[in-house]
Write an enzyme that holds these catalytic residues in place. Structure first.
Site, PDB file in Angstrom:
ATOM      1  N   ASP A 191      65.781  34.211  -9.876  1.00  0.00           N
ATOM      2  CA  ASP A 191      66.629  33.027 -10.020  1.00  0.00           C
ATOM      3  C   ASP A 191      65.941  31.827  -9.392  1.00  0.00           C
ATOM      4  OD1 ASP A 191      68.727  34.465 -11.234  1.00  0.00           O
ATOM      5  OD2 ASP A 191      69.346  35.213  -9.275  1.00  0.00           O
ATOM      6  N   ASP A 218      66.034  40.472 -10.980  1.00  0.00           N
ATOM      7  CA  ASP A 218      65.786  39.268 -11.782  1.00  0.00           C
ATOM      8  C   ASP A 218      65.319  38.155 -10.861  1.00  0.00           C
ATOM      9  OD1 ASP A 218      68.169  38.629 -10.419  1.00  0.00           O
ATOM     10  OD2 ASP A 218      69.373  39.193 -12.153  1.00  0.00           O
ATOM     11  N   ASP A 243      76.468  33.067  -0.840  1.00  0.00           N
ATOM     12  CA  ASP A 243      77.443  33.995  -0.267  1.00  0.00           C
ATOM     13  C   ASP A 243      77.057  34.552   1.105  1.00  0.00           C
ATOM     14  OD1 ASP A 243      75.402  35.435  -1.505  1.00  0.00           O
ATOM     15  OD2 ASP A 243      76.730  36.796  -2.599  1.00  0.00           O
TER      16      ASP A 243
HETATM   17  P1  ATP Z   1      70.955  41.196  -7.556  1.00  0.00           P
HETATM   18  O1  ATP Z   1      70.546  40.324  -8.724  1.00  0.00           O
HETATM   19  O2  ATP Z   1      69.873  42.014  -6.987  1.00  0.00           O
HETATM   20  O3  ATP Z   1      72.207  41.990  -7.810  1.00  0.00           O
HETATM   21  P2  ATP Z   1      71.374  38.653  -6.284  1.00  0.00           P
HETATM   22  O4  ATP Z   1      71.553  38.331  -4.824  1.00  0.00           O
HETATM   23  O5  ATP Z   1      70.229  38.037  -6.981  1.00  0.00           O
HETATM   24  O6  ATP Z   1      71.357  40.215  -6.366  1.00  0.00           O
HETATM   25  P3  ATP Z   1      72.975  37.433  -8.292  1.00  0.00           P
HETATM   26  O7  ATP Z   1      74.358  37.844  -8.731  1.00  0.00           O
HETATM   27  O8  ATP Z   1      71.846  37.532  -9.221  1.00  0.00           O
HETATM   28  O9  ATP Z   1      72.721  38.282  -6.977  1.00  0.00           O
HETATM   29  O10 ATP Z   1      73.110  35.945  -7.736  1.00  0.00           O
HETATM   30  C1  ATP Z   1      71.991  35.164  -7.341  1.00  0.00           C
HETATM   31  C2  ATP Z   1      72.312  34.382  -6.091  1.00  0.00           C
HETATM   32  O11 ATP Z   1      73.385  33.472  -6.349  1.00  0.00           O
HETATM   33  C3  ATP Z   1      72.773  35.225  -4.909  1.00  0.00           C
HETATM   34  O12 ATP Z   1      71.711  35.713  -4.163  1.00  0.00           O
HETATM   35  C4  ATP Z   1      73.599  34.230  -4.124  1.00  0.00           C
HETATM   36  O13 ATP Z   1      72.769  33.382  -3.350  1.00  0.00           O
HETATM   37  C5  ATP Z   1      74.239  33.378  -5.211  1.00  0.00           C
HETATM   38  N1  ATP Z   1      75.574  33.869  -5.602  1.00  0.00           N
HETATM   39  C6  ATP Z   1      75.877  34.702  -6.615  1.00  0.00           C
HETATM   40  N2  ATP Z   1      77.199  34.928  -6.701  1.00  0.00           N
HETATM   41  C7  ATP Z   1      77.757  34.190  -5.712  1.00  0.00           C
HETATM   42  C8  ATP Z   1      79.096  33.975  -5.275  1.00  0.00           C
HETATM   43  N3  ATP Z   1      80.129  34.573  -5.886  1.00  0.00           N
HETATM   44  N4  ATP Z   1      79.292  33.150  -4.222  1.00  0.00           N
HETATM   45  C9  ATP Z   1      78.240  32.529  -3.622  1.00  0.00           C
HETATM   46  N5  ATP Z   1      76.983  32.705  -3.969  1.00  0.00           N
HETATM   47  C10 ATP Z   1      76.712  33.511  -5.006  1.00  0.00           C
HETATM   48 MG    MG Z   2      69.780  38.188  -9.037  1.00  0.00          MG
END
Ligand code: ATP
Ligand code: MG
Length: 446
Positions: free
Chosen positions: A77, A75, A153
């Site tokens: 963001d 996705d 994170d």
């Molecule tokens: P994917 O969507 O491929 O699983 P992602 O890194 O995009 O991985 P998401 O859960 O969509 O993960 O979250 C988007 C972003 O928000 C992350 O890349 C991170 O920077 C931040 N993020 C998400 N959850 C947390 C958390 N619990 N603590 C700190 N930052 C977070």
């Molecule tokens: Mg994501």
């Protein structure tokens, strides 16, 4: 009282002055490979409209990371200095969601672009947002890009693609970690895990997904602090467990959870049986199921969390029903064991009702799939959960040779013509009568 207030005002921590992004942390368009053509048109629309309205707008998180690794982002963001309400005013197709994190969702049919306002740091009034264990309760303090970076994170998730000049902001050495395949928590892992224990699961998930190594301190702290996952709501933990096992790397994830002693927090009873020894096959049973799930995901086949939970809890259920069976009839013991095991697991990971029903079906159908064949056996084929239960039987047959023949029979039956099916059934009934299998002998769950 007045003096106390004056003194506290005088000595109150001043908020650190906000510095601009150091130019050393800006990677120009010419020095990286992300081009606008490689990301979603909808994300581009959102970024462009925010920019035209005078706001800062960045792609951030998994999409930047994955584009740099030549992977397909799950996705897109967006992070911005526009407040959620300001985002809503810019898009007619926008909804605000979330209480702990207020976010704007911009809808394009089924595609949703998540727009988050930069988070501020908590340092000034920690007591309002952290509970007494250091966990974040609320997180709606808005801030600047500089502050937002430090709230992410891991370093490889804190890369920002700037729509204003197409550069990447990398203030935490995320690009270097990406290159060296390292998962590193931003800041002190202990504090960051305390703020949000789910980050421990995220670290392991990304390590498995990307095939990266977790930096030493980020990893060793997990073992010490995994117990803190107990304070996460069962609904959120269910979602996280789902992600852990359904991103195509369930096998590697399971290995990491076991090695880093996190499995015991998520599935305590399962972990106990695994720890008892190698002769109970449960670890191999789960690993086999994880590999199957990974293959299904690669082949774009449907997967259900009900299957994962039936696998994870099967031996726990069997053991419980054996113990209860010493005090009550077998059928009653089975039913009670099912209810108990699923209720206990539900306290840790809230399993949605429909999945609970499916897990029960998968387990209950094992009896019908393995008991002596009779005239009613055909009816099992019509059961809505037959396919999942049959898959489960195939898995069992890998470890319980006594079920192999029957598993093969079901496989053949499904592809046979109606005439051959009837013949198979007649032959099987005859065979069971000949070998003297009576209903009574098999009137317990296998
Ligand atoms: P994917 O969507 O491929 O699983 P992602 O890194 O995009 O991985 P998401 O859960 O969509 O993960 O979250 C988007 C972003 O928000 C992350 O890349 C991170 O920077 C931040 N993020 C998400 N959850 C947390 C958390 N619990 N603590 C700190 N930052 C977070
Ligand atoms: Mg994501």
């Amino acid at each position: 009282m007045i003096i106390k207030t004056l003194l506290s005002r005088l000595f109150k921590k001043k908020k650190a002055p906000i510095s601009l992004i150091d130019h050393q942390h800006i990677v120009p368009r010419s020095a990286h490979k992300i081009s606008r053509s490689s990301f979603s048109g909808n994300a581009l629309k959102v970024l462009t409209r925010l920019k035209s309205a005078g706001f800062q707008a960045y792609l951030v998180g998994g999409c930047v990371r994955d584009l740099l690794l030549d992977l397909k982002p799950k996705d897109f963001d967006v992070a911005t200095n526009a407040r959620p309400e300001e985002v809503k005013n810019l898009f007619t197709n926008c909804r605000l969601i979330g209480r702990r994190f207020r976010l704007a969702h911009v809808h394009f049919g089924r595609d949703i672009i998540e727009v988050a306002t930069f988070r501020g740091s908590n340092t000034e009034d920690d007591s309002h947002v952290l509970d007494d264990t250091g966990m974040i309760k609320r997180d709606n303090v808005y801030g600047t890009l500089q502050e937002d970076i430090w709230r992410r994170d891991i370093t490889v998730n804190a890369l920002y693609y700037n729509i204003a000049d197409f550069s990447i902001v990398d203030a935490v050495n995320g690009l270097s970690d990406l290159q060296h395949k390292i998962i590193r928590v931003i800041g002190d892992p202990e504090i960051r895990y305390r703020e949000d224990p789910v980050r421990m699961l995220r670290v392991l998930r990304f390590a498995a997904k990307l095939g990266f190594t977790v930096e030493t301190k980020s990893l060793s702290t997990i073992r010490r602090m995994s117990f803190m996952l107990n304070s996460i709501s069962n609904a959120r933990l269910f979602d996280e467990v789902y992600k852990l096992f359904h991103t195509g790397v369930a096998f590697q994830t399971f290995q990491l959870l076991l090695k880093e002693e996190v499995l015991g927090v998520l599935f305590p009873e399962t972990k106990k049986i695994i720890a008892e020894g190698s002769d109970n096959h449960i670890q191999a049973f789960i690993e086999h199921a994880c590999r199957n799930t990974d293959v299904r995901i690669q082949e774009n086949k449907k997967v259900t969390a009900a299957f994962l939970f039936s696998v994870m809890l099967w031996h726990v259920y069997k053991r419980r029903s054996k113990i209860l069976g010493e005090q009550m009839p077998k059928v009653q013991a089975n039913s009670m064991a099912m209810a108990q095991v699923l209720a206990e697991q539900g306290k840790i990971t809230a399993i949605p009702k429909a999945l609970v029903m499916m897990i029960r079906d998968i387990w209950q159908l094992q009896y019908r799939l393995t008991k002596p064949i009779n005239e009613k056996t055909f009816a099992v084929l019509e059961h809505p959960k037959f396919r999942a239960a049959y898959d489960f039987l195939l898995l069992r047959a890998e470890f319980e040779p006594e079920h192999q023949e029957r598993a093969e029979w079901w496989t053949a039956l499904q592809v046979a013509s109606p005439v051959n099916q009837t013949q198979m059934l007649t032959e099987a009934i005859k065979k069971y009568k000949k070998t003297g299998h009576s209903r009574r002998k098999h009137s317990k769950l296998s």
